[in-house]
Design a protein around this motif. Structure first.
Motif, PDB file in Angstrom:
ATOM      1  N   ASP A 178       0.838  -1.207   0.000  1.00  0.00           N
ATOM      2  CA  ASP A 178       0.000   0.000   0.000  1.00  0.00           C
ATOM      3  C   ASP A 178       0.869   1.252   0.000  1.00  0.00           C
ATOM      4  N   GLN A 179       1.935   1.220   0.793  1.00  0.00           N
ATOM      5  CA  GLN A 179       2.833   2.373   0.876  1.00  0.00           C
ATOM      6  C   GLN A 179       3.497   2.649  -0.472  1.00  0.00           C
ATOM      7  N   LYS A 180       3.942   1.603  -1.164  1.00  0.00           N
ATOM      8  CA  LYS A 180       4.588   1.794  -2.465  1.00  0.00           C
ATOM      9  C   LYS A 180       3.599   2.370  -3.476  1.00  0.00           C
ATOM     10  N   PHE A 194      12.602   4.278 -13.056  1.00  0.00           N
ATOM     11  CA  PHE A 194      13.477   3.838 -11.977  1.00  0.00           C
ATOM     12  C   PHE A 194      12.722   3.820 -10.634  1.00  0.00           C
ATOM     13  N   LYS A 195      11.993   4.888 -10.366  1.00  0.00           N
ATOM     14  CA  LYS A 195      11.245   4.977  -9.104  1.00  0.00           C
ATOM     15  C   LYS A 195      10.106   3.959  -9.045  1.00  0.00           C
ATOM     16  N   LEU A 196       9.454   3.689 -10.168  1.00  0.00           N
ATOM     17  CA  LEU A 196       8.331   2.775 -10.168  1.00  0.00           C
ATOM     18  C   LEU A 196       8.744   1.320  -9.911  1.00  0.00           C
ATOM     19  N   VAL A 197       9.902   0.942 -10.395  1.00  0.00           N
ATOM     20  CA  VAL A 197      10.322  -0.466 -10.239  1.00  0.00           C
ATOM     21  C   VAL A 197      11.296  -0.675  -9.086  1.00  0.00           C
ATOM     22  N   ALA A 198      11.751   0.405  -8.458  1.00  0.00           N
ATOM     23  CA  ALA A 198      12.709   0.273  -7.342  1.00  0.00           C
ATOM     24  C   ALA A 198      12.041  -0.325  -6.115  1.00  0.00           C
TER      25      ALA A 198
END
Length: 171
Positions: A131-133, A167-171
């Motif tokens: 949920d946090q991601k 990068f941020k979406l898959v990190a």
């Protein structure tokens, strides 16, 4: 309809032109399909926002970067914003699946009023994202949208926005 809008935008003259192409190439009364749009409107099967969604859902970062690079080379006015909007819709559906507790792809399809086949990537994302991601992803998408419009950062290069976002979406 969404496929055409995502590719060509909402300019009525352009939509009219593309619909005329379809009318010339289809038989009278024939239903327009995604395949017709890919063939006659010229949307790449490999490089579109839906393939980007799939690459992100499957954490195929190299493929996602390749699609983003294509987008930045073939960009037209507002394409980045349309793609960000489509990505937001994708992750909103992921959030809904998690929030409503869909336990199977069939449950998710029913919840989203979609065919079970089309909900696979959304369901897959919902299974591994916390949920946090998901809330962080909404923030990343908002930041990318603001950057694309020049707020707080000045006008940014679309490729750089895509790369940072991926990068941020898959990190």
């Amino acid at each position: 309809i969404q496929l055409m809008i995502n590719h060509i935008g909402t300019q009525l003259s352009r939509i009219d032109s593309e619909l005329q192409k379809l009318a010339i190439n289809l038989k009278k009364g024939e239903t327009i399909t995604d395949q017709h749009i890919h063939t006659y409107v010229g949307i790449s099967k490999e490089y579109n926002v839906f393939e980007l969604q799939k690459a992100l859902a499957q954490r195929q970062i190299h493929k996602a970067y390749k699609i983003a690079s294509y987008f930045s080379q073939e960009a037209n006015d507002g394409e980045l914003n349309k793609n960000l909007s489509t990505l937001f819709g994708f992750y909103y559906k992921v959030w809904l699946i998690k929030k409503k507790g869909a336990r199977t792809p069939k449950d998710a399809a029913s919840l989203l009023n979609m065919h079970e086949f089309t909900v696979q990537d959304i369901y897959q994302c919902a299974r591994y994202l916390s949920d946090q991601k998901i809330m962080e992803i909404f923030n990343y998408l908002r930041e990318a949208d603001l950057r694309s419009k020049g707020y707080n950062w000045g006008k940014s290069d679309p490729l750089e926005i895509y790369k940072e976002l991926i990068f941020k979406l898959v990190a």
